[in-house]
Design a protein around this motif. Structure first.
Motif, PDB file in Angstrom:
ATOM      1  N   ILE A  49      17.869 -32.902  40.367  1.00 53.33           N
ATOM      2  CA  ILE A  49      19.290 -33.021  40.019  1.00 53.33           C
ATOM      3  C   ILE A  49      19.449 -33.403  38.550  1.00 53.33           C
ATOM      4  O   ILE A  49      20.324 -32.885  37.838  1.00 53.33           O
ATOM      5  CB  ILE A  49      19.979 -34.054  40.920  1.00 53.33           C
ATOM      6  CG1 ILE A  49      20.035 -33.547  42.356  1.00 53.33           C
ATOM      7  CG2 ILE A  49      21.386 -34.373  40.420  1.00 53.33           C
ATOM      8  CD1 ILE A  49      20.883 -32.308  42.548  1.00 53.33           C
ATOM      9  N   LEU A  50      18.590 -34.296  38.064  1.00 53.65           N
ATOM     10  CA  LEU A  50      18.629 -34.695  36.662  1.00 53.65           C
ATOM     11  C   LEU A  50      18.377 -33.504  35.752  1.00 53.65           C
ATOM     12  O   LEU A  50      19.102 -33.287  34.768  1.00 53.65           O
ATOM     13  CB  LEU A  50      17.580 -35.795  36.409  1.00 53.65           C
ATOM     14  CG  LEU A  50      17.414 -36.272  34.959  1.00 53.65           C
ATOM     15  CD1 LEU A  50      18.673 -36.980  34.492  1.00 53.65           C
ATOM     16  CD2 LEU A  50      16.208 -37.189  34.832  1.00 53.65           C
ATOM     17  N   LEU A  51      17.365 -32.695  36.063  1.00 53.10           N
ATOM     18  CA  LEU A  51      17.031 -31.536  35.231  1.00 53.10           C
ATOM     19  C   LEU A  51      18.116 -30.455  35.314  1.00 53.10           C
ATOM     20  O   LEU A  51      18.431 -29.809  34.306  1.00 53.10           O
ATOM     21  CB  LEU A  51      15.682 -30.960  35.666  1.00 53.10           C
ATOM     22  CG  LEU A  51      14.464 -31.842  35.389  1.00 53.10           C
ATOM     23  CD1 LEU A  51      13.205 -31.216  35.971  1.00 53.10           C
ATOM     24  CD2 LEU A  51      14.291 -32.094  33.895  1.00 53.10           C
ATOM     25  N   VAL A  54      20.517 -21.866  39.106  1.00 55.81           N
ATOM     26  CA  VAL A  54      19.845 -22.875  39.921  1.00 55.81           C
ATOM     27  C   VAL A  54      18.835 -22.217  40.861  1.00 55.81           C
ATOM     28  O   VAL A  54      17.769 -22.779  41.139  1.00 55.81           O
ATOM     29  CB  VAL A  54      20.875 -23.696  40.717  1.00 55.81           C
ATOM     30  CG1 VAL A  54      20.180 -24.674  41.660  1.00 55.81           C
ATOM     31  CG2 VAL A  54      21.785 -24.470  39.759  1.00 55.81           C
ATOM     32  N   PHE A  55      19.151 -21.005  41.336  1.00 57.30           N
ATOM     33  CA  PHE A  55      18.203 -20.268  42.175  1.00 57.30           C
ATOM     34  C   PHE A  55      16.902 -20.001  41.422  1.00 57.30           C
ATOM     35  O   PHE A  55      15.806 -20.231  41.950  1.00 57.30           O
ATOM     36  CB  PHE A  55      18.837 -18.951  42.630  1.00 57.30           C
ATOM     37  CG  PHE A  55      17.869 -17.990  43.250  1.00 57.30           C
ATOM     38  CD1 PHE A  55      17.417 -18.183  44.538  1.00 57.30           C
ATOM     39  CD2 PHE A  55      17.407 -16.888  42.537  1.00 57.30           C
ATOM     40  CE1 PHE A  55      16.516 -17.292  45.111  1.00 57.30           C
ATOM     41  CE2 PHE A  55      16.514 -15.996  43.098  1.00 57.30           C
ATOM     42  CZ  PHE A  55      16.059 -16.199  44.395  1.00 57.30           C
ATOM     43  N   ILE A  56      17.007 -19.537  40.193  1.00 58.79           N
ATOM     44  CA  ILE A  56      15.816 -19.275  39.369  1.00 58.79           C
ATOM     45  C   ILE A  56      15.080 -20.576  39.087  1.00 58.79           C
ATOM     46  O   ILE A  56      13.844 -20.650  39.193  1.00 58.79           O
ATOM     47  CB  ILE A  56      16.215 -18.565  38.065  1.00 58.79           C
ATOM     48  CG1 ILE A  56      16.819 -17.196  38.363  1.00 58.79           C
ATOM     49  CG2 ILE A  56      15.014 -18.425  37.132  1.00 58.79           C
ATOM     50  CD1 ILE A  56      17.412 -16.503  37.157  1.00 58.79           C
ATOM     51  N   GLY A  74      18.569 -21.463  49.734  1.00 58.07           N
ATOM     52  CA  GLY A  74      19.074 -22.686  50.363  1.00 58.07           C
ATOM     53  C   GLY A  74      19.186 -23.838  49.382  1.00 58.07           C
ATOM     54  O   GLY A  74      20.215 -24.528  49.318  1.00 58.07           O
ATOM     55  N   PHE A  75      18.125 -24.060  48.607  1.00 55.16           N
ATOM     56  CA  PHE A  75      18.164 -25.120  47.599  1.00 55.16           C
ATOM     57  C   PHE A  75      19.264 -24.869  46.577  1.00 55.16           C
ATOM     58  O   PHE A  75      19.997 -25.779  46.193  1.00 55.16           O
ATOM     59  CB  PHE A  75      16.810 -25.229  46.886  1.00 55.16           C
ATOM     60  CG  PHE A  75      15.739 -25.909  47.699  1.00 55.16           C
ATOM     61  CD1 PHE A  75      15.988 -27.121  48.316  1.00 55.16           C
ATOM     62  CD2 PHE A  75      14.483 -25.346  47.836  1.00 55.16           C
ATOM     63  CE1 PHE A  75      15.007 -27.760  49.073  1.00 55.16           C
ATOM     64  CE2 PHE A  75      13.499 -25.963  48.584  1.00 55.16           C
ATOM     65  CZ  PHE A  75      13.766 -27.174  49.205  1.00 55.16           C
ATOM     66  N   ILE A 103      22.370 -27.477  46.023  1.00 50.02           N
ATOM     67  CA  ILE A 103      22.495 -28.117  44.714  1.00 50.02           C
ATOM     68  C   ILE A 103      23.790 -27.706  44.027  1.00 50.02           C
ATOM     69  O   ILE A 103      24.509 -28.540  43.464  1.00 50.02           O
ATOM     70  CB  ILE A 103      21.274 -27.789  43.837  1.00 50.02           C
ATOM     71  CG1 ILE A 103      20.016 -28.443  44.413  1.00 50.02           C
ATOM     72  CG2 ILE A 103      21.495 -28.250  42.400  1.00 50.02           C
ATOM     73  CD1 ILE A 103      18.735 -28.032  43.712  1.00 50.02           C
ATOM     74  N   SER A 104      24.117 -26.411  44.070  1.00 47.55           N
ATOM     75  CA  SER A 104      25.341 -25.926  43.407  1.00 47.55           C
ATOM     76  C   SER A 104      26.585 -26.558  44.012  1.00 47.55           C
ATOM     77  O   SER A 104      27.498 -26.980  43.287  1.00 47.55           O
ATOM     78  CB  SER A 104      25.419 -24.405  43.494  1.00 47.55           C
ATOM     79  OG  SER A 104      24.327 -23.799  42.833  1.00 47.55           O
TER      80      SER A 104
END
Length: 381
Positions: free
Chosen positions: A61-63, A83-85, A127-128, A132-133
């Motif tokens: 999350i920080l990155l 975010v997927f990449i 999924g991630f 996250i998004s």
């Protein structure tokens, strides 16, 4: 909008609010992984750590914030792609790093369809990226605002600093132990008999069935309304030939029907009751959110406020018998004849296309409205 340089300068100083954010996301990652494993694989464990924190989620999350900031409604699709990449690259890098240092695979996605390398797959990365998004779009700013108020108290700053230090020590100690054991750092485990409903192939089949029944529902409704209007009418809000309410109804209703004795009279009456109730709930929700209902029974006999009618309820019972009796099984058997990787790729492409279509259609609906009369749509306000 803040750029990378500005966000980097913010993080050069000690940020206790960010410590709390890392702690929160590390704890959530620990909980989510165990819930997933418990209900799909039949176990929950310490996830190789001594403490209930997976610091990788907090660092992720920080990155993500450092490189991409937070999304807006307009930039959310592109943000999701970034975010997927990022998730795919980060998983591959972490997986191979652990394998090189500790000598074993930290996790293995090779049983999943459309995996690329043992450490990431299309489904896990999607999924991630989705989680996250949505978190960064909906919850991030609210939590950071809350944490900024909390860290005005000295006790909170001390506690957050101590927990961060313990998480770092725990991460180092856990990987040292895994390296010495040449395997997992298992401290405790809770097991149960796993559900057999969530295998990757079954999930792909279920999603494919959702699209098929959404399409069949669109065909049925568009044909009927076109006949009523004496001209071609595309039903629903989307440009795609889909009516998702039929996909959701089939997914939920079919599984409920399987719990019943396979008596067609019982299936007819319960299918009629369930679908009518489902139709009512969806209509009430749509009226609350938009003032529109995507059907109008005002001119049909024995109707209730234009959102229910006896004719449609009877039709739902007939459809329930048709689906449970032979429709679902026949379509599922055809889908299982398709190679799993090809079907998975088709499903993923449909998901991505449908999400884009849905975003476009909702924006168009908000700016241009819709011709309610031509589409047999009930306008309540």
């Amino acid at each position: 909008m803040k750029g990378f340089t500005t966000r980097f300068r913010e993080l050069k100083t000690i940020r206790y609010d960010w410590m709390l954010m890392i702690i929160l996301c590390s704890l959530l990652g620990f909980v989510v992984e165990n819930l997933w494993n418990y209900f799909t694989n039949g176990y929950a464990d310490n996830r190789d750590m001594f403490l209930p924190f997976l610091i990788g989620y907090g660092i992720a999350i920080l990155l993500v914030y450092l490189f991409f900031g937070t999304p807006t409604k307009r930039t959310l699709p592109l943000y999701f792609l970034k975010v997927f990449i990022f998730s795919s690259v980060a998983e591959i890098a972490l997986g191979y790093t652990v394998e090189a240092i500790c000598g074993f695979r930290y996790w293995d996605y090779t049983p999943l369809p459309l995996h690329f390398t043992p450490y990431t797959s299309l489904f896990t990365s999607l999924g991630f990226a989705l989680i996250i998004s949505l978190f960064m779009n909906v919850h991030f700013k609210a939590f950071m605002s809350l944490f900024k108020n909390w860290v005005t108290h000295k006790s909170v700053r001390i506690i957050s600093s101590v927990i961060i230090i313990l998480m770092g020590v725990d991460w180092l100690a856990s990987f040292i132990r895994m390296s010495l054991l040449d395997g997992d750092n298992e401290i405790w485990i809770i097991t149960r008999k796993p559900f057999n409903l969530f295998t990757p192939n079954d999930a792909v089949i279920a999603i494919a069935m959702f699209f098929i029944f959404s399409f069949l529902g669109w065909c049925m409704e568009s044909t009927y309304i076109s006949w009523m209007n004496k001209k071609w009418t595309n039903r629903g809000l989307m440009k795609s030939p889909l009516c998702p309410i039929y996909g959701f109804g089939e997914f939920i209703g079919y599984r409920l029907m399987l719990l019943l004795p396979q008596n067609y009279f019982l299936i007819f009456f319960l299918g009629m009751t369930f679908c009518t109730l489902f139709e009512l709930l969806v209509a009430k929700y749509m009226i609350w959110k938009s003032g529109y209902v995507l059907w109008d029974y005002t001119n049909r006999p024995f109707n209730y406020k234009g959102i229910l009618c006896l004719e449609s309820s009877i039709a739902w019972g007939v459809i329930a018998v048709a689906i449970v009796g032979f429709g679902h099984t026949a379509i599922e058997n055809l889908l299982r004849m398709i190679p799993s990787d090809i079907l998975t790729l088709i499903v993923v492409m449909l998901i991505v296309y449908t999400i884009g279509d849905l975003i476009y259609s909702i924006r168009k609906f908000r700016t241009e409205g819709i011709q309610a009369e031509a589409n047999n749509i009930l306008k309540v306000r």
